[in-house]
Design a protein around this motif. Structure first.
Motif, short mmCIF file in Angstrom:
data_model
loop_
_atom_site.label_atom_id
_atom_site.label_comp_id
_atom_site.label_asym_id
_atom_site.label_seq_id
_atom_site.Cartn_x
_atom_site.Cartn_y
_atom_site.Cartn_z
N ASP A 56 23.94 55.60 41.72
CA ASP A 56 23.01 55.20 40.66
C ASP A 56 23.75 54.41 39.57
O ASP A 56 24.52 54.97 38.80
N GLU A 87 22.58 53.11 36.82
CA GLU A 87 22.17 53.52 35.48
C GLU A 87 22.90 54.78 35.04
O GLU A 87 23.22 54.94 33.86
N PRO A 96 22.84 45.94 37.28
CA PRO A 96 22.31 46.14 35.93
C PRO A 96 23.00 45.25 34.91
O PRO A 96 24.10 44.76 35.13
N PRO A 152 22.79 47.71 28.59
CA PRO A 152 21.61 48.03 27.78
C PRO A 152 21.83 47.67 26.32
O PRO A 152 22.92 47.87 25.78
#
Length: 329
Positions: free
Chosen positions: A128, A130, A152, A155
């Motif tokens: 994963d 994240e 990704p 963030p």
């Protein structure tokens, strides 16, 4: 009496430069001091280390052996001194922690981190991306190396920065008895009707990327989740096909097929916390080491090399540290 570091430095310098004069200049010593240090080293080892003539100093077999060990020992001492200085400045922990997703570069961290940062390394690997970034945001790891489709982005507001290490095509593995086995390149649409195996676990970014690319090619894929061992066995038996990293080593019973236009892709990025111990100069050095490993290790398989030669417009790595990168753009 035992050999000391100063003896090793003298032997290394003479072997590297070929003369006592040049060795003295590198070490900041006088030539008589270098000569005396060499004599002491030869007394300790019990045999000549160099043959000296009008052209310089040539290592004897024993001299070559000692010089090789001297390079290894002194390089390790230099890394230790660098690491000690950083720890005294309270900038790096004794072991840098990485959160990673599986990729061909993860194993190289065990070499790259001690070499570049002068520290140990702890690697936590999971599927994963994240979750790896959450560990970094919480400062439970110092960095992350994440591969994804397309992977990704950092963030907003989490204090995380990132740089692309590579953007690569994903190939397709089929059984050696498959109708397309051995083809130079195929269209994604030629795999219409096949069952695709993807990694076990929650619905992954990779599965979504595969489905989107297949729909663009005019069909909806049948997707099955399986662990790695089962996936390879299904492919070998002709019951499934697998998206696979282009740099994977050849595997008996499978044929690795490039896709025309490279619709399936994987991006590998290095992430770090801007308020963490990895300052900009260290991050840049580590990024450069990973880029070099991408070319020297990952891209060395015959199928991948042949594909890169056929597609010179593709550059798998960006020339500078950037958060986004599109090969051939």
């Amino acid at each position: 009496m035992e050999l000391e570091f100063r003896h090793l430095r003298v032997v290394r310098a003479i072997a590297d430069h070929g003369t006592l004069t040049a060795a003295a200049a590198e070490l900041g010593m006088t030539q008589p001091s270098v000569t005396e240090a060499l004599r002491r080293a030869e007394r300790i080892t019990g045999a000549p280390l160099f043959r000296r003539d009008a052209h310089g100093a040539v290592p004897t077999p024993l001299g070559e052996l000692l010089a090789a060990h001297a390079r290894t020992v002194l390089a390790a001492m230099d890394r230790l001194a660098s690491a000690t200085a950083r720890h005294q400045a309270d900038t790096l922990p004794p072991s840098v922690r990485f959160g990673c997703t599986p990729s061909l570069l993860v194993a190289h961290l065990t070499v790259a981190v001690p070499q570049v940062l002068g520290t140990g390394v702890e690697v936590r690997t999971g599927n994963d991306p994240e979750a790896a970034l959450a560990l970094l945001a919480d400062r439970r790891v110092e960095a992350a190396l994440i591969a994804g489709n397309p992977g990704p982005t950092a963030p907003a507001g989490a204090g995380i920065a990132g740089a692309v290490v590579s953007v690569e095509p994903l190939f397709v593995a089929v059984g050696s008895g498959h109708r397309l086995a051995g083809a130079c390149e195929i269209e994604l649409a030629e795999l219409h009707g096949e069952t695709w195996c993807v990694a076990d676990g929650p619905r992954s970014e990779g599965a979504r990327h595969l489905e989107a690319c297949c729909r663009s090619a005019g069909f909806t894929p049948r997707v099955r989740q399986a662990d790695y061992t089962s996936a390879f066995q299904l492919a070998e038996l002709g019951q499934a096909v697998l998206p696979m990293m282009a740099g994977n080593r050849p595997r008996t019973g499978l044929s690795l097929l490039p896709l025309r236009g490279s619709p399936l892709r994987q991006r590998t990025s290095l992430f770090w916390h801007v308020e963490g111990p990895l300052r900009s100069a260290l991050v840049r050095a580590l990024w450069q080491e990973l880029v070099q490993a991408q070319h020297a290790i990952v891209e060395r398989t015959p199928v991948y090399q042949a594909w890169l030669e056929r597609h010179p417009e593709w550059g798998t790595t960006p020339p500078e540290m950037v958060a986004e990168y599109a090969p051939g753009a």
